[in-house]
Scaffold this motif. Structure first.
Motif, PDB file in Angstrom:
ATOM      1  N   PHE A  67       0.830  -1.280  -0.144  1.00 53.27           N
ATOM      2  CA  PHE A  67       0.122   0.044   0.081  1.00 53.27           C
ATOM      3  C   PHE A  67       0.693   1.457   0.090  1.00 53.27           C
ATOM      4  O   PHE A  67       0.272   2.380  -0.325  1.00 53.27           O
ATOM      5  CB  PHE A  67      -1.095   0.058   1.233  1.00 53.27           C
ATOM      6  CG  PHE A  67      -1.832  -1.015   1.142  1.00 53.27           C
ATOM      7  CD1 PHE A  67      -2.783  -1.183   0.072  1.00 53.27           C
ATOM      8  CD2 PHE A  67      -1.906  -2.247   2.229  1.00 53.27           C
ATOM      9  CE1 PHE A  67      -3.753  -2.250   0.032  1.00 53.27           C
ATOM     10  CE2 PHE A  67      -2.736  -3.022   2.093  1.00 53.27           C
ATOM     11  CZ  PHE A  67      -3.690  -3.205   1.070  1.00 53.27           C
TER      12      PHE A  67
ATOM     13  N   SER B  40       1.474   3.614  -3.298  1.00 48.34           N
ATOM     14  CA  SER B  40       1.114   3.092  -4.535  1.00 48.34           C
ATOM     15  C   SER B  40      -0.207   3.673  -4.944  1.00 48.34           C
ATOM     16  O   SER B  40      -0.510   3.129  -6.168  1.00 48.34           O
ATOM     17  CB  SER B  40       1.064   1.505  -4.337  1.00 48.34           C
ATOM     18  OG  SER B  40      -0.052   1.176  -3.545  1.00 48.34           O
TER      19      SER B  40
ATOM     20  N   GLY C  56      -3.022   2.318  -4.322  1.00 52.17           N
ATOM     21  CA  GLY C  56      -3.990   1.297  -4.319  1.00 52.17           C
ATOM     22  C   GLY C  56      -2.995  -0.145  -3.967  1.00 52.17           C
ATOM     23  O   GLY C  56      -1.961   0.110  -3.261  1.00 52.17           O
ATOM     24  N   VAL C  57      -3.265  -0.955  -4.425  1.00 55.19           N
ATOM     25  CA  VAL C  57      -2.636  -2.586  -4.103  1.00 55.19           C
ATOM     26  C   VAL C  57      -1.557  -2.543  -5.146  1.00 55.19           C
ATOM     27  O   VAL C  57      -1.732  -2.435  -6.417  1.00 55.19           O
ATOM     28  CB  VAL C  57      -3.517  -3.587  -4.243  1.00 55.19           C
ATOM     29  CG1 VAL C  57      -2.810  -4.770  -3.881  1.00 55.19           C
ATOM     30  CG2 VAL C  57      -4.705  -3.521  -3.026  1.00 55.19           C
ATOM     31  N   ASN C  58      -0.461  -2.607  -4.811  1.00 52.29           N
ATOM     32  CA  ASN C  58       1.040  -2.915  -5.509  1.00 52.29           C
ATOM     33  C   ASN C  58       1.132  -4.347  -5.613  1.00 52.29           C
ATOM     34  O   ASN C  58       1.479  -4.912  -4.436  1.00 52.29           O
ATOM     35  CB  ASN C  58       2.132  -2.225  -4.858  1.00 52.29           C
ATOM     36  CG  ASN C  58       3.473  -2.382  -5.594  1.00 52.29           C
ATOM     37  OD1 ASN C  58       3.390  -2.977  -6.856  1.00 52.29           O
ATOM     38  ND2 ASN C  58       4.596  -1.805  -5.255  1.00 52.29           N
TER      39      ASN C  58
END
Length: 105
Positions: free
Chosen positions: A29, A32, A34-36
């Protein structure tokens, strides 16, 4: 035989939990937006290591630690350097858990 955990087992679980928290925050997180997805492999390995520590299974914890160390090598140019502290911590936690298993009760 006592139903509680030994001091070394508690230390191993704590180390694995902190390493997992570090990896989730630092690779999935952080910065990023978002989701990396490059953090999924080390986080999965860390969760396996945490599961092994909770179950007091040194082989399972070593397997999870191996996945994290492998992800350091494979992802050295993306998140590998961020994963190194967690990998070192999981190695130490695995050694502590293994020593707890070697101690007679």
């Amino acid at each position: 035989m006592s139903s509680g955990r030994s001091h070394a087992e508690k230390i191993a679980v704590t180390i694995a939990a902190l390493a997992t928290a570090w990896l989730i925050g630092a690779t999935l997180f952080y910065k990023s937006g978002g989701v990396n997805t490059s953090g999924l492999l080390p986080v999965t390995g860390s969760l396996i290591g945490l599961w092994g520590a909770v179950r007091t299974d040194p082989r399972l914890m070593w397997f999870g630690t191996g996945v994290v160390v492998l992800s350091v090598v494979l992802l050295v140019f993306s998140v590998g350097l961020v994963v190194v502290p967690a990998a070192v911590a999981l190695v130490l936690g695995s050694l502590v858990l293994k020593s707890a298993q070697a101690e007679p009760e």
